[in-house]
Scaffold this motif. Structure first.
Motif, PDB file in Angstrom:
ATOM      1  N   ALA A  60      -6.887 -28.203   0.596  1.00  0.00           N
ATOM      2  CA  ALA A  60      -8.237 -27.633   0.610  1.00  0.00           C
ATOM      3  C   ALA A  60      -8.508 -26.859  -0.677  1.00  0.00           C
ATOM      4  CB  ALA A  60      -8.421 -26.727   1.826  1.00  0.00           C
ATOM      5  N   LEU A  61      -7.509 -26.161  -1.165  1.00  0.00           N
ATOM      6  CA  LEU A  61      -7.643 -25.422  -2.419  1.00  0.00           C
ATOM      7  C   LEU A  61      -7.920 -26.393  -3.561  1.00  0.00           C
ATOM      8  CD1 LEU A  61      -7.420 -22.585  -3.736  1.00  0.00           C
ATOM      9  CD2 LEU A  61      -4.967 -23.006  -3.969  1.00  0.00           C
ATOM     10  N   ALA A  62      -7.156 -27.480  -3.625  1.00  0.00           N
ATOM     11  CA  ALA A  62      -7.362 -28.489  -4.665  1.00  0.00           C
ATOM     12  C   ALA A  62      -8.760 -29.103  -4.567  1.00  0.00           C
ATOM     13  CB  ALA A  62      -6.297 -29.579  -4.551  1.00  0.00           C
ATOM     14  N   ALA A  63      -9.191 -29.418  -3.359  1.00  0.00           N
ATOM     15  CA  ALA A  63     -10.515 -30.030  -3.180  1.00  0.00           C
ATOM     16  C   ALA A  63     -11.625 -29.089  -3.623  1.00  0.00           C
ATOM     17  CB  ALA A  63     -10.710 -30.441  -1.721  1.00  0.00           C
ATOM     18  N   ILE A 107      -0.073 -23.597  -7.245  1.00  0.00           N
ATOM     19  CA  ILE A 107       0.788 -24.533  -7.975  1.00  0.00           C
ATOM     20  C   ILE A 107       0.746 -25.902  -7.300  1.00  0.00           C
ATOM     21  CG2 ILE A 107       3.193 -25.056  -8.558  1.00  0.00           C
ATOM     22  CD1 ILE A 107       3.522 -21.948  -8.928  1.00  0.00           C
ATOM     23  N   ASP A 108       0.856 -25.921  -5.982  1.00  0.00           N
ATOM     24  CA  ASP A 108       0.804 -27.189  -5.255  1.00  0.00           C
ATOM     25  C   ASP A 108      -0.558 -27.865  -5.412  1.00  0.00           C
ATOM     26  OD1 ASP A 108       3.388 -26.597  -4.497  1.00  0.00           O
ATOM     27  OD2 ASP A 108       2.896 -26.183  -2.408  1.00  0.00           O
ATOM     28  N   ALA A 109      -1.625 -27.078  -5.455  1.00  0.00           N
ATOM     29  CA  ALA A 109      -2.967 -27.637  -5.663  1.00  0.00           C
ATOM     30  C   ALA A 109      -3.069 -28.272  -7.047  1.00  0.00           C
ATOM     31  CB  ALA A 109      -4.029 -26.555  -5.480  1.00  0.00           C
ATOM     32  N   LEU A 126     -14.574 -20.734   0.045  1.00  0.00           N
ATOM     33  CA  LEU A 126     -13.509 -20.227   0.905  1.00  0.00           C
ATOM     34  C   LEU A 126     -12.753 -21.415   1.479  1.00  0.00           C
ATOM     35  CD1 LEU A 126     -15.246 -17.347   2.885  1.00  0.00           C
ATOM     36  CD2 LEU A 126     -13.395 -17.124   1.221  1.00  0.00           C
ATOM     37  N   VAL A 127     -11.434 -21.318   1.445  1.00  0.00           N
ATOM     38  CA  VAL A 127     -10.573 -22.367   1.995  1.00  0.00           C
ATOM     39  C   VAL A 127      -9.555 -21.716   2.921  1.00  0.00           C
ATOM     40  CG1 VAL A 127     -10.873 -23.849  -0.028  1.00  0.00           C
ATOM     41  CG2 VAL A 127      -8.934 -22.272   0.065  1.00  0.00           C
ATOM     42  N   PRO A 128      -8.993 -22.462   3.853  1.00  0.00           N
ATOM     43  CA  PRO A 128      -7.990 -21.888   4.751  1.00  0.00           C
ATOM     44  C   PRO A 128      -6.745 -21.414   3.990  1.00  0.00           C
ATOM     45  CG  PRO A 128      -8.754 -24.011   5.577  1.00  0.00           C
ATOM     46  CD  PRO A 128      -9.296 -23.859   4.186  1.00  0.00           C
TER      47      PRO A 128
END
Length: 170
Positions: free
Chosen positions: A151-154, A33-35, A143-145
């Motif tokens: 990082a998820l959004a990117a 949601i934040d992404a 894969l993201v942290p």
């Protein structure tokens, strides 16, 4: 593709990020949601569908509303398995933002990762649990942290911006 999207009120030209699972902490849906909130200003056609049911349903809906993306993050509830597979195949990206929750709970290897790979849909996930054992960053997904909405959004944006590379990953 169009029928699966239409059933969820997602237009053919919208960018669809799909996530599915129990609405519990270890699934990390709050980070998705934040992404979406981070991506929304630059991606007016982005829609996220989070399918499932669980204790966090009301909290996740409220989070989406408070982040200004209540209309962009949709919660259709539980979907039948065959419909889930169709939506997964119709998505541009499948997100699996799993985390080790504060009580130490973590998924071993969520079936959704394997199902997404089987539908040839690119996956953005964390390495939580066994995900890193089947998902190779840049090869069959990203894969993201854990707990990193930026990082998820990117990673989501990277896949949406390079559809040929995303299809190759899928």
């Amino acid at each position: 593709r169009d029928a699966a999207r239409s059933a969820l009120s997602v237009a053919p030209d919208e960018e669809l990020v799909f996530a599915v699972g129990r609405l519990v902490r270890k699934k990390g849906f709050e980070y998705l949601i934040d992404a979406v909130a981070r991506l929304a200003p630059s991606r007016p056609r982005l829609v996220a569908v989070v399918a499932g049911a669980g204790d966090l349903d009301a909290e996740l809906r409220a989070r989406a509303a408070s982040r200004g993306v209540g209309d962009r993050v949709r919660f259709p509830g539980l979907l039948p398995h065959d419909r889930t597979a169709a939506v997964m195949a119709a998505a541009d990206v499948v997100a699996v933002p799993s985390v080790r929750d504060d009580a130490g709970n973590v998924d071993g290897l969520p079936n959704v990762v394997l199902e997404a790979l089987a539908t040839a849909t690119p996956v953005v996930a964390t390495p939580a649990g066994g995900i890193g054992a089947v998902l190779d960053d840049g090869i069959n997904g990203r894969l993201v942290p854990e707990r990193d909405a930026s990082a998820l959004a990117a990673a989501i944006a990277d896949l949406l911006d390079a559809p040929e590379a995303a299809r190759a990953m899928g």
